[in-house]
Every structure is written in C-alpha cells, then in structure tokens.
Write an enzyme that holds these catalytic residues in place. Structure first.
Site, PDB file in Angstrom:
ATOM      1  CB  CYS A  85     -10.693 -10.744  -2.500  1.00 26.65           C
ATOM      2  SG  CYS A  85      -9.168 -10.304  -1.659  1.00 26.65           S
ATOM      3  CG  HIS A 336     -12.449  -6.376   1.027  1.00 25.99           C
ATOM      4  ND1 HIS A 336     -13.226  -7.404   0.524  1.00 25.99           N
ATOM      5  CD2 HIS A 336     -11.218  -6.521   0.440  1.00 25.99           C
ATOM      6  CE1 HIS A 336     -12.512  -8.115  -0.329  1.00 25.99           C
ATOM      7  NE2 HIS A 336     -11.295  -7.608  -0.387  1.00 25.99           N
TER       8      HIS A 336
END
Length: 392
Positions: A85, A336
């Site tokens: 991420c 996200h």
C-alpha cells in the site's frame, strides 16, 4: 543535492469505477497532472508508477511499458514501484531522488490500482502480509489490524466510541471532496453497529476496496518558475522511508509503527522543524486504529492520548490549535486505491498548502506552511513520509 518542487497534480475519482480500465485511470490522472503543471509530454524526463498488484487484480504485469505506451510518452523511461500500500509514495520518493540527484529535471510520479475486477480482493491484498506465518493460517489485514486495535484498547484504555469517532470525522470531511468514494456523513451509532468484520472492528472502521489513480509532476526547484507561478509552487522538504518486520507478531510493540516514527523523525530533522509546526497531515487510516496510532507516531500527541484527541475533535478542519488530519476524508472515506494512495495523500497536501480552489470547502488553516503525509505498506513493514512546505 538539488531542491525539489511539486508543480502539478491530478487524480481520478476513487470508487467502484466499472467503466474505466486500469490504463484509462492512470492516463486520466497523468494528463490532468501534466496540464496542471503546464508542461508538455516532451518535458517529462522519466516516470515512476506505484502499483501494488496489477498481476493479481487485472492480470497485467509489465505495467511500466503499458503506461508509457498508452500515455503517448514513449520512449520516456517508466519504472513500476511496488511496496504494497506504500507503492505510490515510494514511486514519488524515487522521482524526488532522481531530480534531487540531478539525473532528471522533470518527472511524473503516479500511482494506480484497479481492485474491483477481481472476485476476492481481500485474498489479493493479503499477499502483502507474511505468506508463511500470517496468510497461510488465514490472517487477513482486517484481522491483523483488529489485533492491533484490541491490544491498544487493553494497553491504553481506548474506547470503541473514541475509535469510531475517527470514521465519523473522516466521512464528514469526505462530503467536501468531490473525488471521495464515500462522500456521505455517518454517526457514531452507525459506525459501532455496522456489520462486524474482526472484533472490535466493524465495516465502518475499514477503508474500502477502490479503483483510482493519481499523479504528481515534480521538478528541479530552480526550474519550477518556468512552469508555475511562484505562489503555486510547493517544495518537498523531506522524503524519507523506513522498514520494519513484515509479520506483526515479530514486532516488539504492535501498538506503534516504529517505521513511521523513524521516517517522520528523519523528515523533521531534514526540514529542521518540530511536529508542532505541521498545519495539515494525511495519514494512512486503512483501518481507524492505524489513524490513531499515526497521530501519535508522527509526534502530534503522547502515546495513548490519540483517543482523547479524536474524541475532542482536535483533528477536525475547523479546530485551530491542532494539526488538521485527513481533510480529504483519508483512506477511510476518500478511498484506498492501494498504489494510488501515497500520491493522493501528497496531492491533497499540495492543494492544501497552496490553498487551491479544489479544497476550498475543506481548507485547513495554514499558519506555518507545512504538511506531512505518512503512507504505510502492510501493517507497517514499510512506511514512507513526505514533508512539504510552501516555502523553499
């Protein structure tokens, strides 16, 4: 080393973007950034693109070549960067280092993820955990962060109400962000009573699965005024990175992200400022507990005090005597899109520090002219921090 400036930013909306392909998303964001920076394709010396897992999500690897081709920028060198991420922020860090070193003058740093085309996104995301000691035994990121939350609650007395207030504030901010995935308000009761995911976390404590892309144009600070007015140039004062164990159980303390502490301390030292000088921050709240932990690890309050800080509303946009945190809505509500998140965080700071019209409805109070972004890979195995200023 040369000073590095940001002169342009562009992003897509984050969300379930069924009609947009992987390549459509990154090209849209890149074109927006290039136009915003007032540069031509011929000015771009290199590209660095953050992407966690194109292979698992859309069956596409070798995305660097794909993106350069579909952006019409061949033969400009393009490099794909992966750090779970934190892929986006590491792509930006690579771009910053290439400009600071003098190797390139103008660079595009982007990030992209297309997550909704895969049947089981949770399993794909779990590839960023320790496969032998976590994923093999069924651990997913919701369960790992739930363990962090449970331990934090036990150790510091955090209440479920304090934890849930993070999500309430995130959604409130997202209503003012046209690019946000979840631009609607929610209540404390709705967050706490949402579908359970992994105790104590409910669905409303978790960031969503998202499609999206974002891109920044960075350049040698001495050249910045060739492309942008002086009052619209934002400077990168620090780009730092730190590592920790990939597996949560190997950490000395699961209530802190040591890599975030190390990277942020380096950033403050490079910028020659204290945490108190930060006006606005974008932190990696993939789960609400991580937002609270990062508020502490970036030095905004003492360990164990984040719950009280959140409950008192100190991180809100309209609170003047504390750092504004995640005015965009954060990962929780803005979305996200893994590889794009780190770039989006810095893009939000770019808008905030130059008080751009894009964030006029969610504008933080800018007193000192500093912003910081913390992007996390996994449960904290990789953390990348960028510290920005409106002054060179």
């Amino acid at each position: 080393m040369r000073d590095v400036a940001i002169i342009g930013y562009g992003q897509t909306k984050f969300g379930e973007l069924w009609e947009d392909s992987f390549r459509d998303l990154i090209v849209e964001a890149g074109v927006k950034a290039i136009k915003d920076a007032n540069v031509d394709g011929g000015d771009i010396d290199a590209m660095y693109i953050g992407n966690m897992s194109g292979g698992l999500f859309v069956g596409q690897e070798h995305i660097a070549s794909l993106i350069a081709d579909h952006a019409g920028l061949n033969p400009v060198p393009c490099t794909r960067v992966e750090a779970a991420c934190a892929s986006g922020s590491l792509a930006l860090r690579s771009a910053v280092l290439s400009v600071a070193s003098g190797h390139h003058d103008v660079v595009l740093a982007g990030g992209v993820e297309k997550m909704t085309d895969v049947e089981d996104a949770t399993a794909a995301i779990a590839s960023a955990s320790d496969q032998e000691w976590e994923a093999f035994f069924g651990a997913t990121f919701p369960s790992l962060y739930a363990m962090m939350a449970r331990r934090y609650m036990y150790q510091y007395g955090l209440t479920i109400e304090e934890l849930s207030m993070w999500s309430v504030i995130a959604h409130e901010n997202a209503t003012k962000n046209k690019y946000a995935q979840f631009g609607f308000k929610t209540t404390l009761e709705q967050v706490m009573n949402a579908s359970p995911v992994a105790d104590p976390l409910t669905l409303m404590h978790c960031s969503p699965v998202s499609d999206g892309a974002s891109a920044l144009i960075v350049c040698d600070a001495d050249k910045a005024e060739e492309f942008a007015p002086k009052d619209e140039i934002i400077y990168i004062k620090a780009s730092t990175q730190a590592s920790d164990t990939i597996a949560l159980h190997d950490r000395e303390d699961m209530t802190t992200l040591n890599a975030a502490k190390v990277a942020s301390e380096k950033a403050y030292k490079l910028a020659k400022i204290a945490p108190e000088k930060i006006d606005v921050a974008e932190v990696h709240d993939c789960f609400a507990i991580n937002g609270l932990i990062l508020v502490e690890d970036l030095g905004f309050c003492k360990k164990g005090d984040a719950g009280k800080v959140i409950d008192e509303g100190k991180i809100r946009i309209d609170y003047d005597d504390f750092v504004t945190v995640n005015p965009s809505g954060g990962l929780k509500a803005a979305g996200h899109a893994l590889g794009a998140t780190g770039i989006r965080q810095v893009g939000e700071l770019y808008w905030q520090l130059k008080q751009d019209k894009e964030c006029k409805d969610r504008q933080a109070t800018i007193k000192n002219g500093y912003g910081i972004a913390a992007n996390v890979g996994g449960t904290g195995g990789t953390v990348c921090v960028h510290l920005l200023s409106d002054k060179r």
